[in-house]
Design a protein around this motif. Structure first.
Motif, mmCIF file in Angstrom:
data_model
loop_
_atom_site.group_PDB
_atom_site.id
_atom_site.type_symbol
_atom_site.label_atom_id
_atom_site.label_comp_id
_atom_site.label_asym_id
_atom_site.label_seq_id
_atom_site.Cartn_x
_atom_site.Cartn_y
_atom_site.Cartn_z
ATOM 1 N N ALA A 56 10.180 -2.826 -5.281
ATOM 2 C CA ALA A 56 10.563 -1.914 -3.918
ATOM 3 C C ALA A 56 11.452 -0.884 -4.507
ATOM 4 O O ALA A 56 11.391 0.303 -3.837
ATOM 5 C CB ALA A 56 10.881 -2.788 -3.050
ATOM 6 N N SER A 80 6.458 4.708 2.253
ATOM 7 C CA SER A 80 5.832 3.341 2.869
ATOM 8 C C SER A 80 5.545 2.191 2.131
ATOM 9 O O SER A 80 5.383 1.123 2.472
ATOM 10 C CB SER A 80 4.471 4.104 3.389
ATOM 11 N N THR A 81 5.254 2.484 0.758
ATOM 12 C CA THR A 81 5.001 1.359 -0.268
ATOM 13 C C THR A 81 6.157 0.631 -0.375
ATOM 14 O O THR A 81 6.056 -0.610 -0.555
ATOM 15 C CB THR A 81 4.695 2.100 -1.641
ATOM 16 N N LYS A 83 8.716 0.231 1.672
ATOM 17 C CA LYS A 83 8.823 -0.660 2.819
ATOM 18 C C LYS A 83 7.923 -1.806 3.098
ATOM 19 O O LYS A 83 8.398 -2.934 3.333
ATOM 20 C CB LYS A 83 8.550 0.430 4.226
ATOM 21 N N CYS A 84 6.712 -1.573 2.579
ATOM 22 C CA CYS A 84 5.766 -2.926 2.471
ATOM 23 C C CYS A 84 6.100 -3.543 1.569
ATOM 24 O O CYS A 84 6.184 -5.042 1.833
ATOM 25 C CB CYS A 84 4.162 -2.306 2.068
ATOM 26 N N LEU A 85 6.707 -3.210 0.408
ATOM 27 C CA LEU A 85 6.966 -4.340 -0.851
ATOM 28 C C LEU A 85 8.313 -5.049 -0.231
ATOM 29 O O LEU A 85 8.814 -6.010 -0.435
ATOM 30 C CB LEU A 85 7.437 -3.501 -2.042
ATOM 31 N N ASN A 86 9.088 -4.248 0.437
ATOM 32 C CA ASN A 86 10.475 -4.781 0.853
ATOM 33 C C ASN A 86 10.459 -5.806 2.166
ATOM 34 O O ASN A 86 10.802 -6.846 2.109
ATOM 35 C CB ASN A 86 11.285 -3.706 1.645
ATOM 36 N N ILE A 87 9.353 -5.616 2.949
ATOM 37 C CA ILE A 87 8.831 -6.662 3.987
ATOM 38 C C ILE A 87 8.395 -7.881 3.356
ATOM 39 O O ILE A 87 8.622 -9.052 3.526
ATOM 40 C CB ILE A 87 7.779 -6.038 4.909
ATOM 41 N N TRP A 88 7.351 -7.587 2.189
ATOM 42 C CA TRP A 88 6.992 -8.852 1.603
ATOM 43 C C TRP A 88 8.032 -9.754 0.816
ATOM 44 O O TRP A 88 8.040 -10.887 0.832
ATOM 45 C CB TRP A 88 5.775 -8.526 0.568
#
Length: 114
Positions: A56, A80-81, A83-88
């Motif tokens: 991320a 956006s990638t 952000k998605c990796l940070n959420i996971w």
């Protein structure tokens, strides 16, 4: 008045018969595109289960680079990638940390009973 101000006052406005031309420079305002670099750095340091925080962080840096170049579409894609990796990374990190604490408590209780 100082000397320079006196000289400017004496010169006055330009007396040329030619029309005055103006130049307009449009400066784009800094777009408020988040690159999530602070969040990625936090996940890299504290929640780096499966190296998702580091990946991320790499995408956040790519997003910031694209934003500096002026490629807003590319910057949004990388952001956006990231952000998605940070959420996971955050969710997985919280679950793994809580799970590790629970397992350690069960091991401690099992050893204490013996």
């Amino acid at each position: 008045m100082i000397k320079e101000e006196h000289e400017v006052a004496m010169l006055g406005a330009p007396q040329s018969p030619a029309p005055v031309t103006t130049t307009v420079i449009n400066i784009r305002s800094d777009t408020a595109l988040p690159d999530h670099i602070v969040w990625s750095l936090f996940n890299t340091i504290f929640m780096n289960w499966c190296c998702l925080g580091f990946v991320a962080f790499a995408y956040s840096v790519k997003s910031r680079d694209r934003k500096m170049v002026g490629d807003i579409t590319g910057a949004q894609s990388y952001a956006s990638t990231a952000k998605c990796l940070n959420i996971w990374a955050l969710v997985l990190g919280i679950f793994m940390t809580v799970g590790s604490i629970v397992v350690l408590v069960f091991i401690y209780v099992a050893v204490y009973r013996r």
